[in-house]
Scaffold this motif. Structure first.
Motif, PDB file in Angstrom:
ATOM      1  N   THR B 350     -48.437   4.774 -23.509  1.00 44.11           N
ATOM      2  CA  THR B 350     -47.994   3.867 -22.449  1.00 44.11           C
ATOM      3  C   THR B 350     -49.182   3.073 -21.905  1.00 44.11           C
ATOM      4  O   THR B 350     -49.113   1.847 -21.746  1.00 44.11           O
ATOM      5  N   MET B 351     -50.290   3.772 -21.657  1.00 40.39           N
ATOM      6  CA  MET B 351     -51.471   3.086 -21.137  1.00 40.39           C
ATOM      7  C   MET B 351     -52.027   2.101 -22.158  1.00 40.39           C
ATOM      8  O   MET B 351     -52.518   1.024 -21.789  1.00 40.39           O
ATOM      9  N   SER B 352     -51.968   2.478 -23.449  1.00 33.06           N
ATOM     10  CA  SER B 352     -52.519   1.576 -24.468  1.00 33.06           C
ATOM     11  C   SER B 352     -51.767   0.249 -24.464  1.00 33.06           C
ATOM     12  O   SER B 352     -52.342  -0.799 -24.740  1.00 33.06           O
ATOM     13  N   LEU B 353     -50.468   0.284 -24.135  1.00 34.37           N
ATOM     14  CA  LEU B 353     -49.721  -0.979 -24.075  1.00 34.37           C
ATOM     15  C   LEU B 353     -50.260  -1.858 -22.952  1.00 34.37           C
ATOM     16  O   LEU B 353     -50.413  -3.073 -23.117  1.00 34.37           O
ATOM     17  N   ALA B 354     -50.551  -1.241 -21.810  1.00 37.29           N
ATOM     18  CA  ALA B 354     -51.067  -2.026 -20.693  1.00 37.29           C
ATOM     19  C   ALA B 354     -52.459  -2.558 -21.002  1.00 37.29           C
ATOM     20  O   ALA B 354     -52.785  -3.698 -20.680  1.00 37.29           O
ATOM     21  N   VAL B 355     -53.283  -1.729 -21.642  1.00 39.36           N
ATOM     22  CA  VAL B 355     -54.688  -2.101 -21.832  1.00 39.36           C
ATOM     23  C   VAL B 355     -54.890  -2.935 -23.101  1.00 39.36           C
ATOM     24  O   VAL B 355     -55.498  -4.004 -23.068  1.00 39.36           O
ATOM     25  N   MET B 387     -50.436  -3.751 -31.811  1.00 36.04           N
ATOM     26  CA  MET B 387     -49.840  -3.288 -30.557  1.00 36.04           C
ATOM     27  C   MET B 387     -48.345  -3.571 -30.505  1.00 36.04           C
ATOM     28  O   MET B 387     -47.598  -2.873 -29.827  1.00 36.04           O
ATOM     29  N   HIS B 388     -47.917  -4.591 -31.231  1.00 32.96           N
ATOM     30  CA  HIS B 388     -46.473  -4.857 -31.318  1.00 32.96           C
ATOM     31  C   HIS B 388     -45.768  -3.673 -31.986  1.00 32.96           C
ATOM     32  O   HIS B 388     -44.722  -3.209 -31.528  1.00 32.96           O
ATOM     33  N   VAL B 389     -46.386  -3.180 -33.064  1.00 31.23           N
ATOM     34  CA  VAL B 389     -45.823  -2.010 -33.750  1.00 31.23           C
ATOM     35  C   VAL B 389     -45.845  -0.800 -32.814  1.00 31.23           C
ATOM     36  O   VAL B 389     -44.858  -0.055 -32.713  1.00 31.23           O
ATOM     37  N   VAL B 390     -46.965  -0.626 -32.104  1.00 30.55           N
ATOM     38  CA  VAL B 390     -47.069   0.501 -31.167  1.00 30.55           C
ATOM     39  C   VAL B 390     -45.975   0.395 -30.096  1.00 30.55           C
ATOM     40  O   VAL B 390     -45.365   1.387 -29.717  1.00 30.55           O
ATOM     41  N   GLU B 391     -45.719  -0.843 -29.638  1.00 33.08           N
ATOM     42  CA  GLU B 391     -44.705  -1.026 -28.600  1.00 33.08           C
ATOM     43  C   GLU B 391     -43.341  -0.518 -29.089  1.00 33.08           C
ATOM     44  O   GLU B 391     -42.612   0.139 -28.345  1.00 33.08           O
ATOM     45  N   TYR B 392     -43.023  -0.814 -30.338  1.00 34.36           N
ATOM     46  CA  TYR B 392     -41.718  -0.382 -30.846  1.00 34.36           C
ATOM     47  C   TYR B 392     -41.669   1.120 -31.060  1.00 34.36           C
ATOM     48  O   TYR B 392     -40.629   1.750 -30.865  1.00 34.36           O
ATOM     49  N   TYR B 393     -42.816   1.672 -31.440  1.00 35.90           N
ATOM     50  CA  TYR B 393     -42.882   3.131 -31.552  1.00 35.90           C
ATOM     51  C   TYR B 393     -42.601   3.754 -30.189  1.00 35.90           C
ATOM     52  O   TYR B 393     -41.854   4.723 -30.062  1.00 35.90           O
ATOM     53  N   TRP B 394     -43.174   3.130 -29.169  1.00 36.57           N
ATOM     54  CA  TRP B 394     -43.042   3.598 -27.788  1.00 36.57           C
ATOM     55  C   TRP B 394     -41.626   3.388 -27.251  1.00 36.57           C
ATOM     56  O   TRP B 394     -41.143   4.148 -26.425  1.00 36.57           O
ATOM     57  N   LEU B 395     -40.962   2.338 -27.746  1.00 40.18           N
ATOM     58  CA  LEU B 395     -39.600   2.086 -27.279  1.00 40.18           C
ATOM     59  C   LEU B 395     -38.600   3.069 -27.897  1.00 40.18           C
ATOM     60  O   LEU B 395     -37.660   3.491 -27.247  1.00 40.18           O
TER      61      LEU B 395
END
Lengths: 195, 467
Positions: B350-355, B387-395
């Motif tokens: 979650t923090m990695s998305l913000a940073v 980070m786009h890929v990470v965002e979807y992993y996070w979603l």
């Protein structure tokens, strides 16, 4: 060529002596002013300007202007605004008068974010507007270029190059020749009273 | 007029023996390998695979729709600056039919997603609703102030705070789930999916066909036709992407809703699309293609759009978070709760998305000089793509609860069962499968068409664009 400036005759009463301050050359097309600007740039002038009724694409390059410093002013102001917001809220809500709102701790980052954002934008906008004034040395009550009647057409259909007499490269004859070669339709020397 | 002189023409078609000519074969091989992995995953653990596949598919779908949107806004604004790079976007947009085929496996996997575990068999929805959320509410007292939401003011023995909270929450959940019943009617659901797929397929096919057709016909009316189609295309894209994100991503938490969710998905997709276009454009230029039709001025502008939409993405994501955080109503906080308190392993993500998705790229890409230095711009684009890929992993992945089929499972697993990230090899093979197949189609189209819209009436102006 033989233009006499009657505009400032009225002011003669205050002081006597006049000295040339500007060489003003008039052009009648964007292409000509563009090439004239390139010539003046290549001749190494530093204290000069171009006046046109509308922005001309690529004129920055033709004049050899560096990137504007305005961005740095805005960035500095943005950072100031951001830190001011954090400092203000920290002082008010943590040091001076701690208050629990909505069950959140006195110092919670999300609730600071909108204020920090707004102050960043506000300070940036101030930096952009007033920084622009500062860099352009505005406001200014007087400039000798307005002694020229022909210059009024700079807001209509004529294009001008003005070179300051203070410019180290300035030489009355040579500079006039340079502008004539650049197809200036009219060249005049603007004088101002010595104060 | 411009001071810079434009000389190099560049090659406008892919050579038959360069790296770009065989790129689609490599992508196809990777895709085939990935698909084999997806098959193996389906055989071993279809539920885990369902989440992996959804994550991978959505990451690429939003990128593809983002490029389609990019093409449409160029037409709606009659832009001349972007004509050269528009064809690159059109290749990515032209690959959308591959994404439509890749969409189909989701129908076979959908029974594993929480919304269909709930609505799939309507008779037992009460029990499943409790199962789905029992786990999230286990063992945390920081929502104490919301105890008042429980409607059962104690008669006789006073129920515990936690009990009150849980009961109240289930009441609210139950009501929300009842209200959403019509939306999750299966017939209605499948009609919607058919509409999405038809709209995406048809728009991408139409704009691709018109634009590439103009290369040969040199018909200026095509430019007008594309501009006329743009306004309603934008409306259709906005609606389909929003509702598709509701159906597949937001509904993973069946009782949760956020009206801005579709906007966050759109914004993130556009950032990824700009990053992909920048990287592909740079790759083509490096191999000597497209010449001055796409030069530093265009990359600078693409960088601005990527930067701008990334700010927009952060803005809407924060808006969503901020309202939920401030109100702190349990049925709203479940989304962030699942990505923070419930399983602390998600906190760094979650923090990695913000940073890494916002703060660092924001500062990094702000300067004009960075956007005009191709290596640095590429670094920014790669970061945002990752980070786009990470965002979807996070979603998607926080909603994966292994074996949480019943109330007892949720209770026995408790909190300690979910204290690590559910990383699996299936995530990787799904990414390879979807990415490989999609990019294979994109790269194949590149070998078959001109690399810039050679007959677009605005092309000449585009070449002399300057910032």
């Amino acid at each position: 060529m033989a233009s006499h400036d009657h505009d400032h005759d009225n002011e003669k009463k205050s002081a006597g002596e006049k000295k040339p301050v500007l060489l003003l050359a008039e052009f009648d097309s964007t292409a000509k002013i563009f090439h004239a600007a390139e010539k003046v740039r290549d001749a190494g002038f530093t204290r000069w300007d171009v006046h046109t009724p509308f922005p001309i694409h690529g004129m920055d390059g033709a004049m050899g202007l560096p990137d504007s410093r305005l961005g740095w002013i805005v960035a500095a102001m943005a950072l100031t605004g951001f830190c001011s917001a954090l400092g203000m809220i920290y002082y008010m809500n943590v040091v001076d008068y701690p208050l629990i709102i909505g069950g959140k701790p006195p110092w919670s980052i999300p609730s600071v974010a909108p204020v920090a954002f707004e102050l960043t934008i506000l300070f940036s906008a101030f930096g952009a507007v007033f920084g622009m004034f500062g860099i352009n040395r505005l406001p200014r009550h007087h400039h000798p270029i307005f002694f020229s009647q022909r210059f009024e057409r700079a807001t209509d259909d004529r294009f001008f190059v003005s070179i300051e007499v203070d410019d180290p490269k300035y030489d009355e004859k040579k500079t006039r020749k340079l502008l004539e070669d650049a197809h200036a339709t009219h060249i005049e020397v603007i004088e101002e009273e010595v104060v | 007029m411009s001071a810079t002189s434009h000389k190099s023409e560049g090659k406008l078609e892919i050579d038959s023996n360069g790296p770009w000519s065989s790129a689609w074969k490599i992508a196809a091989a990777v895709g085939a390998l990935g698909l084999a992995g997806v098959g193996a995953g389906f055989a071993s653990d279809p539920k885990r695979l369902a989440f992996s596949y959804l994550f991978a598919f959505m990451a690429f779908l939003t990128l593809g729709i983002g490029t389609l949107f990019f093409v449409v806004i160029q037409h709606i604004s009659a832009a001349h600056w972007s004509v050269g790079i528009r064809r690159t976007a059109e290749f990515f947009m032209g690959g959308i039919p591959a994404l439509i085929v890749l969409f189909l496996p989701l129908f076979a996997l959908m029974q594993h997603f929480p919304q269909w575990e709930h609505y799939g068999h309507a008779s037992s929805h009460g029990a499943t609703a409790q199962a789905g959320h029992g786990a999230q509410q286990a063992g945390h007292g920081e929502h104490g102030q919301q105890a008042g939401h429980g409607e059962q003011a104690g008669h006789g023995e006073r129920p515990s705070l936690h009990e009150l909270e849980t009961r109240g929450l289930h009441n609210v959940h139950h009501q929300t789930l009842e209200k959403k019943k019509l939306w999750f009617d299966k017939t209605f659901f499948f009609i919607r999916q058919a509409i999405y797929l038809f709209v995406w397929g048809w728009l991408s096919w139409r704009f691709f066909k018109l634009s590439t057709g103009q290369d040969k016909s040199k018909d200026k009316k095509v430019t007008v036709a594309m501009a006329r189609s743009a306004p309603w295309s934008i409306a259709l894209l906005a609606l389909t992407l929003t509702f598709a994100s509701f159906d597949w991503l937001m509904a993973l938490e069946p009782a949760w809703y956020s009206t801005i969710f579709g906007v966050t998905i759109f914004a993130g997709g556009l950032v990824a699309a700009m990053a992909a276009l920048i990287l592909t454009g740079l790759g083509l230029k490096k191999a000597g293609y497209i010449g001055d039709a796409v030069n530093i001025e265009h990359f600078h502008d693409m960088g601005k759009l990527m930067f701008g939409f990334n700010c927009f993405w952060a803005y809407v994501c924060f808006s969503q978070f901020f309202l939920i955080w401030y109100a702190s109503i349990p049925e709203e906080t479940v989304f962030y709760h699942a990505r923070w308190n419930e399983n602390p392993a998600w906190q760094p993500v979650t923090m990695s998305l913000a940073v890494l998705h916002f703060a660092i790229p924001f500062v990094f890409l702000m300067s004009r000089n960075v956007k005009r230095r191709m290596n640095l711009l590429a670094l920014g684009a790669i970061t945002l793509l990752v980070m786009h890929v990470v965002e979807y992993y996070w979603l998607v992945l926080p909603m994966f609860k292994a074996g949480a089929h019943g109330a007892q499972a949720a209770a026995s697993h408790g909190a300690e069962a979910h204290h690590s990230l559910p990383v699996s090899w299936m995530d990787l093979v799904s990414l390879l499968a979807v990415g490989g197949v999609y990019l294979a189609m994109v790269f194949k189209l590149m070998t078959q068409h001109k690399l810039i819209p050679v007959s677009d009436p605005r092309l000449e102006r585009s070449k002399h664009h300057s910032n």
